[in-house]
Design a protein around this motif. Sequence first.
Motif, PDB file in Angstrom:
ATOM      1  N   HIS A 278       0.873  -1.173   0.000  1.00 30.20           N
ATOM      2  CA  HIS A 278       0.000   0.000   0.000  1.00 30.20           C
ATOM      3  C   HIS A 278       0.911   1.225   0.000  1.00 30.20           C
TER       4      HIS A 278
ATOM      5  N   ASP B 105       5.305   5.053   5.443  1.00 30.76           N
ATOM      6  CA  ASP B 105       6.313   4.123   5.975  1.00 30.76           C
ATOM      7  C   ASP B 105       6.542   2.926   5.044  1.00 30.76           C
ATOM      8  N   HIS B 106       5.857   2.930   3.885  1.00 30.70           N
ATOM      9  CA  HIS B 106       6.028   1.858   2.900  1.00 30.70           C
ATOM     10  C   HIS B 106       6.567   2.368   1.567  1.00 30.70           C
TER      11      HIS B 106
ATOM     12  N   ASP C 259       0.457  -4.676   6.289  1.00 30.48           N
ATOM     13  CA  ASP C 259       0.070  -4.141   7.596  1.00 30.48           C
ATOM     14  C   ASP C 259      -1.133  -4.861   8.201  1.00 30.48           C
TER      15      ASP C 259
ATOM     16  N   HIS D 282       0.033  -4.035  13.212  1.00 26.92           N
ATOM     17  CA  HIS D 282       1.001  -2.957  13.493  1.00 26.92           C
ATOM     18  C   HIS D 282       1.746  -3.219  14.795  1.00 26.92           C
TER      19      HIS D 282
ATOM     20  N   HIS E 194       5.472  -4.784   9.985  1.00 22.78           N
ATOM     21  CA  HIS E 194       5.635  -4.252  11.345  1.00 22.78           C
ATOM     22  C   HIS E 194       5.878  -5.370  12.364  1.00 22.78           C
TER      23      HIS E 194
HETATM   24 ZN   LIG Z   1       2.724   0.591   7.894  1.00 22.11          ZN
END
Ligand SMILES: [Zn+2]
Length: 294
Positions: free
Chosen positions: A113, A117-118, A219, A222, A266
């Motif tokens: 996605h 953070d990706h 994800d 998390h 994560h």
């Molecule tokens: Zn994430």
Amino acid sequence: MNMTQLPTQQVPAAFRRRLGGIVVTALSDGYLDASLGLLSGIDNDTGSGLLQAAGHRMPPRMNINTYLIQDGRRTILVDSGAGGLNGWGGRLPDALAAAGVLPQEIDTILLTHAHPDHVGGIADAGGRALFPAVQEVFIHEGELAFWNSDSVRNASPDGFRPFFDVARNAFAAYDGQIRTFKGEAILPGISAIELQGHTPGHTGYVLESQGEALLIWGDIVHFPDIQVLHPEVTIAFDADSRHAARTRARVLDQASSEGFLVGGMHFTSPSFSRIERIGSGYAMATESWTPALA
Ligand SMILES: [Zn+2]
């Protein structure tokens, strides 16, 4: 006296594993600080109790991982970490170097996605592609449409709008190389499966080789030491938290009954796990790191 400086960073972290005839390497991009107040469906004391029982130090940190796939044909990166945006992550280049792979050796990127953070690590702030030899970037068509929509962006809370800018910067850096899909086989031995809820096009990738299977599930969790036991616990980043919780429960059920390996962005460490059913929830059986490539 000869004063030497003490280290200020963790050493690069990676876990390499054979999966049938391919090799998959889990790589740490570092972490971001994330308050347990972001969670719904559990109170802070219970959440921090579960984390501390699992050996975590407080304040809670959300680790960020990416996965590298080498199948003899392609060198594939699954997500890119946060790239140091907002002080998040940014250690992927060190981890890749430790794994002996140069950024220019990556020819394919799969995105689970487009949260920062990706995708933060695939382009610099000036829109330059950090993996210059990439020929194809795969992303779910609904995910691309969501982040490219001006009406969705304009209707979003102010604090969420910078996420759109990061995603669009990442897409623009690979203009002409973006490949969209719905949920299907995308490459030999690799299928995309729809895991919507966390985002509109949230995707997992199933790798299959010689009878072994790994689901890189993005994800789905998390805080794994909370949400695997309590799949109903959701996080503020979920676009549709009820849908995200249903998807998590479905994937955990499938992983526990079918016994395939899972990887997550994560997870507490760059690693691989299997899922076991425990009462009304689940537990992770994380593989031990091993110095032999097995
Ligand atoms: Zn994430």
